[in-house]
Design an enzyme around this catalytic site. Structure first.
Site, PDB file in Angstrom:
ATOM      1  N   ASP A  23       0.776  -1.246   0.000  1.00  0.00           N
ATOM      2  CA  ASP A  23       0.000   0.000   0.000  1.00  0.00           C
ATOM      3  C   ASP A  23       0.810   1.300   0.000  1.00  0.00           C
ATOM      4  O   ASP A  23       0.513   2.195  -0.784  1.00  0.00           O
ATOM      5  CB  ASP A  23      -1.008   0.022   1.155  1.00  0.00           C
ATOM      6  CG  ASP A  23      -2.179   0.944   0.829  1.00  0.00           C
ATOM      7  OD1 ASP A  23      -2.696   0.835  -0.298  1.00  0.00           O
ATOM      8  OD2 ASP A  23      -2.534   1.780   1.666  1.00  0.00           O
ATOM      9  N   CYS A  48     -22.816   3.772 -10.114  1.00  0.00           N
ATOM     10  CA  CYS A  48     -21.842   4.563  -9.341  1.00  0.00           C
ATOM     11  C   CYS A  48     -22.478   5.837  -8.782  1.00  0.00           C
ATOM     12  O   CYS A  48     -22.891   6.717  -9.539  1.00  0.00           O
ATOM     13  CB  CYS A  48     -20.647   4.930 -10.232  1.00  0.00           C
ATOM     14  SG  CYS A  48     -19.480   6.051  -9.435  1.00  0.00           S
TER      15      CYS A  48
HETATM   16  S1  SF4 Z   1     -19.248   2.958  -7.104  1.00  0.00           S
HETATM   17 FE1  SF4 Z   1     -18.291   4.819  -7.886  1.00  0.00          FE
HETATM   18  S2  SF4 Z   1     -18.078   6.115  -6.088  1.00  0.00           S
HETATM   19 FE2  SF4 Z   1     -18.341   4.012  -5.346  1.00  0.00          FE
HETATM   20  S3  SF4 Z   1     -16.249   3.163  -5.147  1.00  0.00           S
HETATM   21 FE3  SF4 Z   1     -17.020   2.611  -7.179  1.00  0.00          FE
HETATM   22  S4  SF4 Z   1     -16.213   4.246  -8.478  1.00  0.00           S
HETATM   23 FE4  SF4 Z   1     -16.112   5.031  -6.398  1.00  0.00          FE
END
Ligand code: SF4
Ligand code: SF4
Length: 294
Positions: A119, A183
């Site tokens: 990391d 998302c």
């Molecule tokens: S869904 Fe979208 S906001 Fe959530 S971790 Fe994945 S890329 Fe990021």
């Protein structure tokens, strides 16, 4: 010792071997992302350092990519609670990976000829994982492994020793695009492009100004993993699932920083400290207030 025996002894789920030559096609990807969105503060700002293992350990011939499955049981949030992403409901994966990586170095007799990296380094782990045959990079920009889907936490070992290398495997998301549609931050732009500053996982780790509509998220975001069909049959992690439910503001608001660290410091999601969680609770409270009016 065969690979299965090594995995078992080191407490790992996956291990792949590949050459340490610098990544090539990823350079254009990173330059494009930098030009359009910038690079977020938690990733390396010098692109060459993300691509070239020899800038971190020399002489280097091989990269070992190892990982653990972090898939946890889903939890039901109670009203007012904040949600920690699945990877935060198990003991801090950095600690687990460091222990397993050290065991791996011992088992392969690499101690004096290797550098363990977990990391806190800029190398593009997932690209080396792809080169080491552990999967392909999906539309959600994560590594997709045939058994563990997007749930692998990865570490690297750079070494001057050589090994028989695993071949890169192919794979495709085809026309799925479920992660892009789901998302909540609008961060996935299609074609494997991520705007890191719009990703809610990044925002939950950042105190920067701007839109901080995090929903109920206290740390991290799992949406693009939860909707992904490649994760449908991923087994649960063998690590202890420390947190069985969400966390309320009342549980943390009166804790000193020392008490906070003692209570939550073993979780990945607590690394930014109490101040970050208290800031995130402003958005979480707004979320629950909106929900109560629905
Ligand atoms: S869904 Fe979208 S906001 Fe959530 S971790 Fe994945 S890329 Fe990021
Ligand atoms: S949700 Fe679909 S498009 Fe997104 S990473 Fe998974 S398989 Fe690929």
């Amino acid at each position: 010792m065969d690979r299965e025996a090594i995995l078992k002894k080191a407490g790992l789920d996956v291990l792949g071997f590949c050459s340490a030559r610098p990544l090539e096609k990823e350079k254009a990807y990173l330059l494009d992302r930098q030009a359009h969105f910038g690079l977020c503060k938690y990733e390396g700002q010098r692109i060459e350092e993300r691509l070239d293992p020899s800038l971190h350990y020399s002489p280097v011939k091989s990269v070992l990519v190892f990982g653990i499955n972090t898939k946890t049981r889903p939890i039901q949030l109670k009203k007012g609670q904040g949600l920690l992403a699945g990877i935060s409901r198990i003991p801090d994966y950095h600690t687990v990976l460091k222990e397993s990586g050290n065991k791996l170095c011992q088992l392969l007799k690499l101690e004096d000829q290797a550098k363990l990296m977990v990391d806190s380094h800029p190398l593009m782990e997932r690209a080396f994982a792809q080169r080491a045959g552990l999967g392909y990079i999906g539309e959600n920009t994560a590594l997709i492994h045939p058994v563990y889907g997007t749930y692998l936490a990865l570490g690297l070992i750079l070494t001057e020793k050589t090994f028989p290398y695993d071949g890169e495997v192919g794979g495709t998301c085809s026309s799925c695009k479920l992660c892009i549609k789901a998302c909540p931050g609008g961060a996935l732009k299609g074609g494997g492009v991520l705007d890191p500053m719009s990703c809610l996982s990044y925002k939950t780790q950042s105190l920067e100004e701007g839109s901080r509509q995090l929903g109920p998220r206290l740390y991290g975001c799992d949406v693009c993993q939860e909707v992904c069909p490649k994760n449908k049959h991923v087994p649960l992690t063998s690590l202890d699932q420390v947190l069985k439910e969400g966390i309320s503001k009342e549980e943390i608001q009166d804790l000193s920083n020392r008490e906070f660290k003692k209570k939550y410091g073993h979780l990945t999601g607590a690394w930014r400290g109490k101040k970050q969680w208290m800031e995130n609770f402003k958005s979480i409270e707004a979320y629950w207030a909106r929900k109560s009016k629905e």
